[in-house]
Design a protein around this motif. Sequence first.
Motif, PDB file in Angstrom:
ATOM      1  N   ASP A  16       0.825  -1.218   0.000  1.00 48.04           N
ATOM      2  CA  ASP A  16       0.000   0.000   0.000  1.00 48.04           C
ATOM      3  C   ASP A  16       0.856   1.263   0.000  1.00 48.04           C
ATOM      4  OD1 ASP A  16      -2.363  -1.423  -0.037  1.00 48.04           O
ATOM      5  OD2 ASP A  16      -2.585  -1.397   2.141  1.00 48.04           O
ATOM      6  N   GLU A  17       2.000   1.235   0.682  1.00 48.35           N
ATOM      7  CA  GLU A  17       2.873   2.401   0.729  1.00 48.35           C
ATOM      8  C   GLU A  17       3.405   2.744  -0.666  1.00 48.35           C
ATOM      9  OE1 GLU A  17       4.976   5.636   2.110  1.00 48.35           O
ATOM     10  OE2 GLU A  17       3.348   4.507   3.033  1.00 48.35           O
ATOM     11  N   ARG A  20       0.728   4.347  -2.693  1.00 49.02           N
ATOM     12  CA  ARG A  20       0.637   5.764  -2.322  1.00 49.02           C
ATOM     13  C   ARG A  20       1.692   6.595  -3.049  1.00 49.02           C
ATOM     14  NH1 ARG A  20       3.215   9.149   0.599  1.00 49.02           N
ATOM     15  NH2 ARG A  20       4.631   7.641   1.495  1.00 49.02           N
ATOM     16  N   ARG A  23       0.601   6.982  -6.626  1.00 42.52           N
ATOM     17  CA  ARG A  23      -0.456   8.001  -6.730  1.00 42.52           C
ATOM     18  C   ARG A  23       0.145   9.399  -6.701  1.00 42.52           C
ATOM     19  NH1 ARG A  23      -3.994   5.055  -2.637  1.00 42.52           N
ATOM     20  NH2 ARG A  23      -5.382   3.869  -3.972  1.00 42.52           N
ATOM     21  N   ARG A  24       1.105   9.590  -5.822  1.00 45.64           N
ATOM     22  CA  ARG A  24       1.759  10.894  -5.720  1.00 45.64           C
ATOM     23  C   ARG A  24       2.498  11.221  -7.028  1.00 45.64           C
ATOM     24  NH1 ARG A  24       5.850  12.137  -0.889  1.00 45.64           N
ATOM     25  NH2 ARG A  24       5.902   9.906  -1.112  1.00 45.64           N
ATOM     26  N   PHE A  58      -6.210   5.438 -10.625  1.00 41.62           N
ATOM     27  CA  PHE A  58      -6.378   5.142  -9.208  1.00 41.62           C
ATOM     28  C   PHE A  58      -7.832   5.255  -8.761  1.00 41.62           C
ATOM     29  CE2 PHE A  58      -1.939   6.237  -9.669  1.00 41.62           C
ATOM     30  CZ  PHE A  58      -1.357   5.150  -9.044  1.00 41.62           C
ATOM     31  N   THR A  62      -6.759  -0.485  -9.671  1.00 43.46           N
ATOM     32  CA  THR A  62      -5.299  -0.469  -9.577  1.00 43.46           C
ATOM     33  C   THR A  62      -4.702  -0.366 -10.968  1.00 43.46           C
ATOM     34  OG1 THR A  62      -5.307  -2.871  -9.562  1.00 43.46           O
ATOM     35  CG2 THR A  62      -5.176  -1.769  -7.427  1.00 43.46           C
ATOM     36  N   GLU A 101      11.935   3.788   0.527  1.00 40.69           N
ATOM     37  CA  GLU A 101      10.919   4.042  -0.502  1.00 40.69           C
ATOM     38  C   GLU A 101      11.484   3.781  -1.891  1.00 40.69           C
ATOM     39  OE1 GLU A 101       9.640   8.055   0.227  1.00 40.69           O
ATOM     40  OE2 GLU A 101       8.255   7.443   1.807  1.00 40.69           O
TER      41      GLU A 101
END
Length: 126
Positions: A16-17, A20, A23-24, A58, A62, A101
């Motif tokens: 999930d991270e 994210r 998405r960013r 998104f 997915t 990351e």
Amino acid sequence: MDEMDRTCCGSFEMPDEVLRLLRRAADHGLELACDFGGDWNEDVRARVLHAARMVDVFHLGTPSAFRVVELADNALRWRDPPDERATTLEALGEHFVALGEVRELIKVRDRALRASGLPLDAGDER
């Protein structure tokens, strides 16, 4: 990370991270595409539409493996390098978080490349 903390994306799983972070990257890509600073033309329009579709992915579910590869490459390219060497434990901790990351983005990008049938060095050719 347990299975409840993962999101399926085609034939591979994605934390999930990382989702994210992708998405960013999509949001940042749309912001960059809309900041064309000149005359509106077909090339600008195409870039804006492509970036908007990346964001819409998104909201629709997915992203496909091909989209994951593109977004992960963008996220890696757009990451801000550390301003200076870490001289405090807090700065060092932030540096390690950022490295983590980057590591996860690379792992997911490589899984997406395999899932899409592209060679792992395909990211270097873009």
